[in-house]
Design an enzyme around this catalytic site. Structure first.
Site, mmCIF file in Angstrom:
data_model
loop_
_atom_site.group_PDB
_atom_site.id
_atom_site.type_symbol
_atom_site.label_atom_id
_atom_site.label_comp_id
_atom_site.label_asym_id
_atom_site.label_seq_id
_atom_site.Cartn_x
_atom_site.Cartn_y
_atom_site.Cartn_z
ATOM 1 N N ALA A 92 8.174 -36.706 48.918
ATOM 2 C CA ALA A 92 8.143 -35.422 48.223
ATOM 3 C C ALA A 92 8.117 -35.576 46.713
ATOM 4 C CB ALA A 92 9.364 -34.588 48.629
ATOM 5 N N LYS A 93 8.593 -36.719 46.222
ATOM 6 C CA LYS A 93 8.643 -37.019 44.787
ATOM 7 C C LYS A 93 9.308 -35.884 44.002
ATOM 8 C CE LYS A 93 4.578 -39.988 45.089
ATOM 9 N NZ LYS A 93 4.205 -39.697 46.485
ATOM 10 N N ARG A 94 10.425 -35.422 44.496
ATOM 11 C CA ARG A 94 11.163 -34.363 43.830
ATOM 12 C C ARG A 94 11.926 -34.921 42.629
ATOM 13 N NH1 ARG A 94 7.742 -31.452 46.136
ATOM 14 N NH2 ARG A 94 8.306 -30.201 47.928
#
Length: 274
Positions: A92-94
């Site tokens: 998700a690369k949040r």
């Protein structure tokens, strides 16, 4: 999934393969496109063909969010289909402020049941710490990524001569232990793997870029393995689209995964790690 369970599964399967479920409806076999939920049907086919050969699945959330609620339903049902002995990664690369990060963590760890999530560190510790509060869950922190643009910021040198990604790794290592913190290290930077391993000797590395992006498994393993193996090597397009538009696409998907697993087994046995 805790570290001991992950290491045990790696040794049992003699594999440190992660299959990226970056499912593009325009690339899946045409025989599936009239299914009620073609993304889910394709993912199930991939999992059936590979679950005994890999130790992790990594859905990239963009490929599901792009289709709205139907895509998210496919993601949730895909997660339900993954066997218990496979580690799951929400790619998700949040990376947002603390109260927002708490909601993201709840979404991926509690609602969707992922074992881990990829997180961008650039807003600092308070954007990462909420993910580290969950027992037996993992943060996979972006450090040195496989894309060409990684040079724009990650490879910049500070006044002390160290690269930006090195500072990220050293600073963030104080936020969580190797029991819960991994780093993303791109396979397209094999010349730096030994240096990176010296910075984080005990952490697992998630290594994208093997296969379609040209990363070399042998180079990564030679300099990246540690006593607990410490590597999850991801291949996405090179495996899931190996069958092209053939009706027997599952056979070709399995063959592509088996090729990597066989090479990994040889590496682990030669190193005396299994």
């Amino acid at each position: 999934m805790n570290r001991a369970d992950l290491v045990r599964i790696i040794k049992e399967k003699q594999s440190f393969l992660c299959v990226g479920l970056d499912t593009d409806i325009n690339k899946i076999p045409s025989v599936l496109r009239n299914e009620k939920n073609p993304i889910l049907s394709f993912n199930k086919a991939v999992i059936e063909a590979t679950h005994d050969l890999c130790v992790a699945y990594k859905p990239n959330l963009a490929f599901y969010e792009a289709y709205g609620s139907k895509g998210l339903q496919a993601l949730e049902e895909t997660m339900d289909f993954v066997p218990d002995n496979v580690f799951t990664i929400a790619d998700a690369k949040r990376g947002d402020i603390g109260n927002t990060a708490e909601k993201y963590a709840k979404a991926y760890f509690e609602e969707m049941g992922f074992d881990s999530v990829t997180v961008a560190p650039y807003m600092g510790s308070d954007s990462v710490m909420p993910f580290l509060k969950f027992k037996d869950k993992w943060v996979i922190l972006l450090a040195l990524t496989s894309n060409a643009g990684s040079a724009d910021f990650q490879m910049l040198k500070a006044d002390d001569g160290k690269h930006f990604f090195e500072h990220i790794m050293r600073k963030s290592s104080a936020w969580g232990s190797p029991e819960q913190l991994m780093f993303v290290i791109g396979a397209t930077h094999p010349e730096k793997i030994a240096q990176i391993r010296s910075i984080a000797p005990d952490n697992f590395f998630l290594v994208p870029g093997v296969g379609a992006q040209g990363g070399d498994l042998q180079d990564i393993a030679e300099h990246g393995l540690n006593n607990d193996i410490g590597l999850l090597i991801n291949s996405s397009r090179g495996i899931i689209y190996a069958g092209g538009d053939r009706s027997d696409f599952q056979v070709h998907i399995r063959a592509a995964a088996l090729k990597l697993q066989t090479e990994m087994s040889e590496i682990l046995n030669n190193k005396g790690l299994v």
